[in-house]
Design an enzyme around this catalytic site. Structure first.
Site, short mmCIF file in Angstrom:
data_model
loop_
_atom_site.label_atom_id
_atom_site.label_comp_id
_atom_site.label_asym_id
_atom_site.label_seq_id
_atom_site.Cartn_x
_atom_site.Cartn_y
_atom_site.Cartn_z
N SER A 99 5.35 5.95 -3.38
CA SER A 99 4.65 6.14 -2.10
C SER A 99 4.66 7.56 -1.56
O SER A 99 4.00 7.84 -0.55
CB SER A 99 5.23 5.19 -1.04
OG SER A 99 4.83 3.88 -1.32
N SER A 159 2.19 4.44 0.00
CA SER A 159 2.00 4.03 1.37
C SER A 159 2.06 5.18 2.37
O SER A 159 1.66 5.03 3.52
CB SER A 159 3.09 3.01 1.75
OG SER A 159 4.38 3.62 1.66
N LYS A 167 6.48 9.97 8.91
CA LYS A 167 5.94 8.64 8.58
C LYS A 167 6.48 7.62 9.58
O LYS A 167 7.68 7.63 9.91
CB LYS A 167 6.36 8.27 7.15
CG LYS A 167 5.74 6.97 6.64
CD LYS A 167 6.13 6.75 5.17
CE LYS A 167 5.56 5.48 4.60
NZ LYS A 167 5.92 5.28 3.18
#
EC number: 6.3.5.7
Length: 482
Positions: free
Chosen positions: A174, A150, A75
């Site tokens: 997330s 996210s 990420k």
């Protein structure tokens, strides 16, 4: 794409090289990215160089670990030395970290092959990955729908086999929420089990890094590598990391499972409820003793989170002012103009919204009414969980109230979007481990997630319950047809 263990066996048997496995992942990325948009950066040259190192070790007769030669996505809010780390924000579009995060450092040392940095909601603020300043990621099961957020890029990349496993971060759901919407396994560890050094902060008392995988075993292997004490992170726990592979037992005899009553009812899609209820029945068939458990303050998690998280974000994001690094507005009139224009131009709408909420909650005259009260409610939520774990080993509930929604469906209604994290937020507030895994599909072929929550540092029990359920079902064997 095969599992970590299957690929490891192929490498050991010299049936495939790390270079070949990496090339296959990069080819899949090349084919799918024009419509999926999971990655913000593809690090092909570095990935092939890392694969070459693994092959050299094998050629020299050296032993390699399970993660050596395994393609992984990271990420893009974890610092990677010499590789841009944008957090999905314009304000960090040219930021190239001079240091490596602890997690990516550990993975590199284990021989994992980083194929790229995955897309995310800007500064990890969002539930759909639509808040990225660069692109909107599609859900591999239906690219017109969101992958969750996210960590949507990390979840979508694993679901689409662009990489074997990936790393995300979880502040209010997330990791688990996109795992549910993309039909993969996502695990948020106990707060402090995995170092946050090098993770760009959103809400420091809630953020936690964790793994995505196609199977529970893959998530357990990845967690094993990234967990552990780090002196560079003041919130890191000084605890011994157990061997999580020993928890992967396909039965639940003698285990007690609590079903959180407050997670069923109004707002929950009936199809999701039916799938989760069937999953609970399956846990009982595997030998678990199932009972209803009440966590009365569970429903207060959402309003509590949306005071605490924006307050911490307001403080953490104050550092982005155009002075030292990142984006800076052109030709400012003076210093104050540079600050205001840089932040106005560099931050997206959702980030500005949360900064404003947090700054208001922390301001003189409102601190006691909002922030302090939210912290007190957080303690009550934690106490509810503590009481629940006096009578059960793990808790279960839906991961999300619905399956994946259409892109653009909730962007004009932030409150509706926030409800996507209704089931996951209380787990972060209490600092507990939580895992989402597939437990069914709706009539449109979209995945449904089951959330399993454990007591502090009881990832072993969460993994055992998840593994036993997974092995008795076929959900994890389904793949999207892109």
């Amino acid at each position: 794409m095969a599992s970590i263990r299957a690929l490891h066996q192929e490498l050991i048997a010299k049936e495939r090289s790390a270079h070949e496995i990496t090339e296959a992942a990069l080819e899949t990325i090349h084919q799918l990215e024009p419509k999926l948009h999971s990655f913000l950066a593809i690090t092909a040259d570095q990935a092939l160089a890392q694969a070459k190192q693994v092959d050299a070790k094998l050629a020299a007769g050296e032993e390699i670990g399970l993660l050596a030669g395994i393609p992984i996505g990271i990420k893009d809010n974890m610092c990677t030395k010499g590789i841009a780390t944008t957090c999905g924000s314009k304000i960090l579009q040219n930021f190239i970290p001079p240091y490596e995060s602890t997690v990516t450092q550990k993975l590199a040392a284990a021989g994992a092959v980083m194929v790229g940095k995955t897309n995310l909601d800007e500064f990890a603020m969002g539930s759909s990955t639509e808040n990225s300043a660069y692109q909107v990621t599609g859900n591999p099961w239906d690219v017109s729908r969101v992958p969750g957020g996210s960590s949507g890029g990390s979840a979508a990349a694993v679901a689409a086999s662009e990489c074997v496993v990936s790393i995300g971060s979880d502040t209010g759901g997330s990791i688990r929420q996109p795992a549910a919407l993309c039909g993969v396994v996502g695990l948020k560890p106990t707060y402090g089990l995995v170092s946050r050094f090098g993770l760009v902060a959103y809400a420091s008392s809630l953020d936690q890094i964790g793994p995505f995988g196609r199977t529970v075993e893959d998530a357990a292997i990845l967690l094993q590598e990234i967990a552990g004490y780090d002196s560079r992170d003041s919130t890191s726990l000084k605890v011994e990391v157990p061997d999580y592979s020993k928890s992967l037992i396909p039965d639940l005899k003698g285990k007690k499972v609590g079903v959180i009553t407050e997670t069923f009812g109004e707002g929950l899609d009936p199809v999701v409820e039916e799938a989760v209820r069937k999953a609970v029945e399956q846990l009982a068939e595997l030998g678990a003793e199932v009972q209803e458990i009440s966590c009365p303050r569970f429903r207060y998690g959402l309003p509590t989170y949306y005071v605490i998280a924006p307050s911490e974000a307001s403080a953490n994001l104050a550092r982005y002012d155009g002075v030292k690094y990142g984006y800076r507005t052109e030709d400012p009139e003076d210093l104050m103009s540079m600050y205001t224009h840089t932040r106005a131009e560099g931050f997206g709408a959702e980030v500005k919204r949360r900064i404003m909420i947090g700054t208001y909650a922390l301001s003189a005259g409102y601190y006691d009414a909002y922030y302090l009260k939210a912290q007190k409610v957080r303690t009550l939520i934690k106490e509810d969980f503590e009481k629940a774990f006096e009578s059960v080993d793990v808790l279960v509930c839906p991961t999300t109230p619905t399956t994946a929604f259409k892109a653009g469906e909730k962007t004009a209604d932030p409150l509706s979007m926030y409800l996507s994290d209704l089931m996951t937020i209380p787990v972060n507030l209490a600092g507990l481990p939580g895992l989402s895994l597939p437990c069914g599909f709706d009539s449109q072929g979209l995945p449904i997630g089951l959330q399993i929550v454990g007591n502090v540092l009881r990832e072993d029990q969460v993994l055992q319950a998840a593994y036993a359920y997974e092995q008795s079902t076929e959900w994890h064997k389904k793949s999207p047809k892109l």
